[in-house]
Scaffold this active site. Structure first.
Site, PDB file in Angstrom:
ATOM      1  N   ARG A 157     -48.127  12.776 -34.133  1.00 56.25           N
ATOM      2  CA  ARG A 157     -49.483  13.298 -34.009  1.00 56.25           C
ATOM      3  C   ARG A 157     -49.702  13.813 -32.588  1.00 56.25           C
ATOM      4  O   ARG A 157     -50.274  13.128 -31.740  1.00 56.25           O
ATOM      5  CB  ARG A 157     -50.499  12.206 -34.363  1.00 56.25           C
ATOM      6  CG  ARG A 157     -50.399  11.769 -35.827  1.00 56.25           C
ATOM      7  CD  ARG A 157     -51.304  10.607 -36.136  1.00 56.25           C
ATOM      8  NE  ARG A 157     -50.890   9.403 -35.425  1.00 56.25           N
ATOM      9  CZ  ARG A 157     -51.434   8.199 -35.622  1.00 56.25           C
ATOM     10  NH1 ARG A 157     -52.423   8.056 -36.495  1.00 56.25           N
ATOM     11  NH2 ARG A 157     -51.010   7.150 -34.942  1.00 56.25           N
ATOM     12  N   ASP A 199     -51.089  15.618 -29.334  1.00 57.25           N
ATOM     13  CA  ASP A 199     -52.448  15.833 -28.828  1.00 57.25           C
ATOM     14  C   ASP A 199     -52.737  17.311 -28.609  1.00 57.25           C
ATOM     15  O   ASP A 199     -51.844  18.161 -28.661  1.00 57.25           O
ATOM     16  CB  ASP A 199     -52.627  15.093 -27.497  1.00 57.25           C
ATOM     17  CG  ASP A 199     -52.956  13.618 -27.681  1.00 57.25           C
ATOM     18  OD1 ASP A 199     -53.293  13.217 -28.812  1.00 57.25           O
ATOM     19  OD2 ASP A 199     -52.877  12.874 -26.685  1.00 57.25           O
ATOM     20  N   ARG A 256     -46.543  11.358 -21.288  1.00 60.16           N
ATOM     21  CA  ARG A 256     -47.309  12.031 -20.232  1.00 60.16           C
ATOM     22  C   ARG A 256     -47.588  11.102 -19.053  1.00 60.16           C
ATOM     23  O   ARG A 256     -47.618  11.541 -17.893  1.00 60.16           O
ATOM     24  CB  ARG A 256     -48.601  12.593 -20.813  1.00 60.16           C
ATOM     25  CG  ARG A 256     -48.362  13.774 -21.752  1.00 60.16           C
ATOM     26  CD  ARG A 256     -49.588  14.107 -22.586  1.00 60.16           C
ATOM     27  NE  ARG A 256     -50.737  14.401 -21.746  1.00 60.16           N
ATOM     28  CZ  ARG A 256     -51.983  14.508 -22.213  1.00 60.16           C
ATOM     29  NH1 ARG A 256     -52.225  14.334 -23.511  1.00 60.16           N
ATOM     30  NH2 ARG A 256     -52.983  14.791 -21.398  1.00 60.16           N
TER      31      ARG A 256
END
Length: 262
Positions: A50, A52, A198
């Site tokens: 999923r 972002d 990230r």
């Protein structure tokens, strides 16, 4: 009912992310609309990860069930046609084996993060790199990355909104390489916590700047506290490169081993 497995490439810039949301266009919704245009059926397209808003993919894998059995190449071509003008392309399609699940059957995911390390910002690659104008020391980043490989509690390296019950993950790969004016991070694991890649990128760039040391990264990991790790790097530099399957059909897989939101 036939289940189709597709491999999808997309530019995540114009979307709110993979998952269908009321706040804007998503990759999932665009694919579901394309399947409807092809077959007249409303289906649920399940992705392996999923991603972002702003995160890209070259090797996202998804599946859907469709009553009408069609040739895989027809499905690939028709979906790509109906996805226009969205920057989404179905690069492969096939009939999936019984029990296949794009998310739960996955055994390895690899992400690629690009840092443009020069004074001038990007023009051609804008939206696909993180511009860091300060020179980064790549050897220091490589040494610090070694601390993070293996099985650890990565609570310091996940979003405060992460819904996973456990923050223990096994990082199989975390390499830092120099490529012209860019620094590339390749990160591989069975699954990831929300924003984990990230935050790893944001932390390692602090090491590259000379603001942190390898020991500081180790201390952040040991603290198991999000406030102790580095910043969350921008989504633009991140791309889901591939999802691997070991051949098992595992539709009943453990959801906790399938969290994958970056």
């Amino acid at each position: 009912m036939p289940r189709y497995r597709i491999t999808v490439e997309y530019d995540g810039g114009p979307f709110v992310g993979w998952q269908r949301q009321d706040t804007g266009p998503s990759i999932q919704a665009a694919l579901e609309d394309a399947v409807f245009a092809l077959s007249g059926e409303r289906v649920h397209v399940q992705g392996a990860g999923r991603t972002d808003s702003g995160v890209h993919a070259r090797g996202q894998v998804a599946h859907f069930d469709m009553a009408a059995e069609k040739r895989a190449e027809e499905v690939r071509g028709a979906l790509t046609f109906h996805l226009k003008p969205n920057p989404i392309v179905v690069i492969a399609a096939e009939l999936a084996p019984k029990g296949f699940h794009a998310r739960f059957s996955a055994t390895y995911r690899r992400y690629h993060y690009r840092i443009l390390n020069r004074r001038s910002p990007a023009a051609m690659e804008r939206g696909h790199v993180w511009h860091v104008p300060v020179p980064l020391e790549i050897e220091a980043m490589q040494e610090a990355a070694s601390v993070l490989i293996g099985t650890h509690d990565f609570n310091s390296f996940r979003s405060v909104s992460c819904q996973a019950k456990s923050s223990i993950k096994t990082l199989e790969e975390l390499s830092v390489t120099h490529c012209g004016e860019e620094i590339h991070l390749d990160v591989g694991a069975r699954s990831f916590l929300h924003n984990q890649v990230r935050i790893l990128a944001g932390t390692l760039q602090m090491v590259g700047r000379g603001q942190w040391s390898k020991d500081d990264v180790g201390a952040a990991l040991a603290a198991r506290d999000r406030t102790r790790a580095g910043p969350t790097a921008p989504p633009a530099g991140l791309c889901l490169m591939e999802v691997r399957y070991d051949g098992r059909s595992d539709a009943e897989g453990d959801p906790e081993e399938s969290i994958d939101e970056n």
